[in-house]
Design an enzyme around this catalytic site. Structure first.
Site, PDB file in Angstrom:
ATOM      1  N   TRP A 102      12.063  -4.949  -2.734  1.00 20.28           N
ATOM      2  CA  TRP A 102      12.387  -5.371  -1.362  1.00 20.28           C
ATOM      3  C   TRP A 102      13.895  -5.479  -1.151  1.00 20.28           C
ATOM      4  CZ3 TRP A 102       9.047  -3.968   1.835  1.00 20.28           C
ATOM      5  CH2 TRP A 102       7.683  -4.032   1.532  1.00 20.28           C
ATOM      6  N   ASP A 172      15.742 -13.161   2.637  1.00 21.22           N
ATOM      7  CA  ASP A 172      14.405 -12.635   2.924  1.00 21.22           C
ATOM      8  C   ASP A 172      13.430 -13.526   2.159  1.00 21.22           C
ATOM      9  OD1 ASP A 172      11.983 -11.355   3.041  1.00 21.22           O
ATOM     10  OD2 ASP A 172      12.713  -9.408   2.331  1.00 21.22           O
ATOM     11  N   LYS A 196       2.376 -13.073   4.457  1.00 21.36           N
ATOM     12  CA  LYS A 196       2.263 -13.518   3.077  1.00 21.36           C
ATOM     13  C   LYS A 196       1.913 -15.004   3.041  1.00 21.36           C
ATOM     14  CE  LYS A 196       3.981  -9.374   2.133  1.00 21.36           C
ATOM     15  NZ  LYS A 196       5.341  -8.864   2.142  1.00 21.36           N
TER      16      LYS A 196
HETATM   17  C1  LIG Z   1       6.169  -7.741   2.418  1.00 20.54           C
HETATM   18  C2  LIG Z   1       7.630  -7.920   2.295  1.00 20.54           C
HETATM   19  C3  LIG Z   1       8.532  -7.253   3.131  1.00 20.54           C
HETATM   20  C4  LIG Z   1       8.087  -6.263   4.176  1.00 20.54           C
HETATM   21  O1  LIG Z   1       7.402  -6.897   5.178  1.00 20.54           O
HETATM   22  P1  LIG Z   1       6.850  -6.127   6.464  1.00 20.54           P
HETATM   23  O2  LIG Z   1       6.437  -7.260   7.330  1.00 20.54           O
HETATM   24  O3  LIG Z   1       5.714  -5.273   5.992  1.00 20.54           O
HETATM   25  O4  LIG Z   1       7.942  -5.314   7.038  1.00 20.54           O
HETATM   26  C5  LIG Z   1       9.877  -7.505   2.980  1.00 20.54           C
HETATM   27  N1  LIG Z   1      10.324  -8.363   2.060  1.00 20.54           N
HETATM   28  C6  LIG Z   1       9.493  -9.033   1.228  1.00 20.54           C
HETATM   29  C7  LIG Z   1      10.050  -9.989   0.216  1.00 20.54           C
HETATM   30  C8  LIG Z   1       8.113  -8.832   1.327  1.00 20.54           C
HETATM   31  O5  LIG Z   1       7.273  -9.492   0.512  1.00 20.54           O
END
Ligand SMILES: *Cc1c(COP(=O)(O)O)cnc(C)c1O
Length: 360
Positions: A102, A172, A196
């Protein structure tokens, strides 16, 4: 109805109680004769749901008043572009820490708008740990420092908040937001896709310090401007109303569980017993350095990869779903977010022990 235990990395498990509430509300929300999905986002009813959700999130995370909370669409992946567009503020460089897939994607997207300085990376060690504070080399002219607090695929989590010096720290937090207490005041921006550890897919939560708004890169689309969404209270256009409502139910549920401090205790117990079982056995293994192990996503391999298929099949028969590792790394991964009860981890441990006895 039998609800199985769901270890999906995302879209992930939601609390049973929340789904039952949504089911009761579905066709007739609070006696109004229609569902929340069918209402105007500007109706008094929806606006009150939206405000309550924000207020509950603010309370759960102790978000200071000088931060805006935005309820957006586009996923965390859109934030990879939205961030540099809003946060470069006249500068040409940004610092990024790379701890996995990511972070790598965030870096690739930011590189379209600025020159990225990789302030620290553990790529040479196959991303098996977070860097130490001493390894982080900030560049003097960076606009901000970005990192990924929990790498959902690799199962690598920071156990500390990096120091970004005088520039804003951006995180993030898609897969570990609300997993425990956090000092929001350390950050310029915190963002997370909801699917998540918050709610259903379709909602992205962005928490942004007010003074960082309003200096977007020339040519930034209106919909990518944080200030537009902040001024419109996330209703500049139609927000993802159902996901917002459902996330609100999750926030309310979290408060009833005792908030993030109580969640952190349960999460810590869940992760500790799963890692202990993996470490105790020669049959299962987790490659991540002890001090960087994720409390949310626990990847593990079997000593004999030829047994992977059988493991997954029998796990499913035992009511344990979505344990397959990410396609890029293989093996298994158990995601044990807030909504995954301790009983799910206990059931997984029993299954893993039985499987090892049969095949180890
Ligand atoms: C799942 C995830 C993403 C991407 O998320 P989307 O909502 O599918 O764009 C980005 N960063 C992390 C840490 C993730 O777990």
């Amino acid at each position: 109805m039998t609800r199985k235990f769901n270890f999906s990395a995302g879209p992930a498990a939601l609390p049973d109680e929340v789904l039952q509430q949504a089911q009761r509300d579905l066709c007739d929300w609070q006696g109004k004769g229609l569902s929340i999905m069918e209402m105007s986002h500007r109706s008094d009813e929806f606006v009150s749901v939206a405000h309550q959700a924000e207020q509950d999130l603010r309370e759960l995370m102790s978000i200071p008043d000088h931060y805006k909370v935005l309820f957006l669409q586009g996923g965390a992946s859109s934030q990879f572009a939205m961030l540099p567009m809003n946060l470069l503020r006249g500068k040409q460089t940004a610092d990024y820490i790379n701890t996995g897939i990511w972070s790598t994607k965030a870096i690739a997207e930011a590189s379209r708008y600025c020159s990225v300085n990789v302030a620290a990376t553990t790529e040479a060690e196959h991303f098996r740990r977070a860097p130490t504070p001493a390894e982080i080399q900030l560049s003097p002219d960076a606009a901000y420092l970005h990192y990924t607090s929990n790498e959902t695929i690799g199962g690598v989590e920071f156990n500390y908040i990096p120091d970004s010096g005088s520039v804003p720290l951006i995180v993030d937090m898609s897969s570990d937001i609300l997993a425990g207490p956090l000092d929001v005041s350390r950050f310029g921006v915190i963002y997370a896709g909801a699917q998540k550890n918050i709610g259903p897919a379709g909602l992205t939560v962005v928490i942004v310090r007010e003074d960082l708004l309003g200096q977007t890169l020339a040519g930034t689309p209106t919909m990518y401007d944080y200030k537009v969404h902040a001024e419109g209270e996330s209703m500049h256009n139609t927000p993802p109303t159902f996901a917002w409502y459902l996330s609100g139910l999750v926030f309310d549920w979290l408060k009833r569980q005792g908030g993030v401090t109580a969640m952190a205790e349960v999460n810590q117990r869940k992760a500790a017993k799963l890692y202990a079982a993996i470490d105790r056995s020669d049959f299962y293994a987790n490659p991540v350095a002890m001090d960087s192990r994720s409390g949310m996503n626990v990847p593990f391999t079997l000593a004999d990869a030829a047994l992977d298929k059988l493991f997954l099949q029998q796990a499913e028969e035992a009511g344990l779903l979505n344990l397959k590792g990410h396609r890029s790394v293989g093996g298994m991964r158990a995601s044990i977010y807030n909504a995954v009860p301790e009983a799910a981890v206990d059931a997984l441990l029993t299954f893993m022990s039985d499987f090892e006895t049969q095949h180890g």
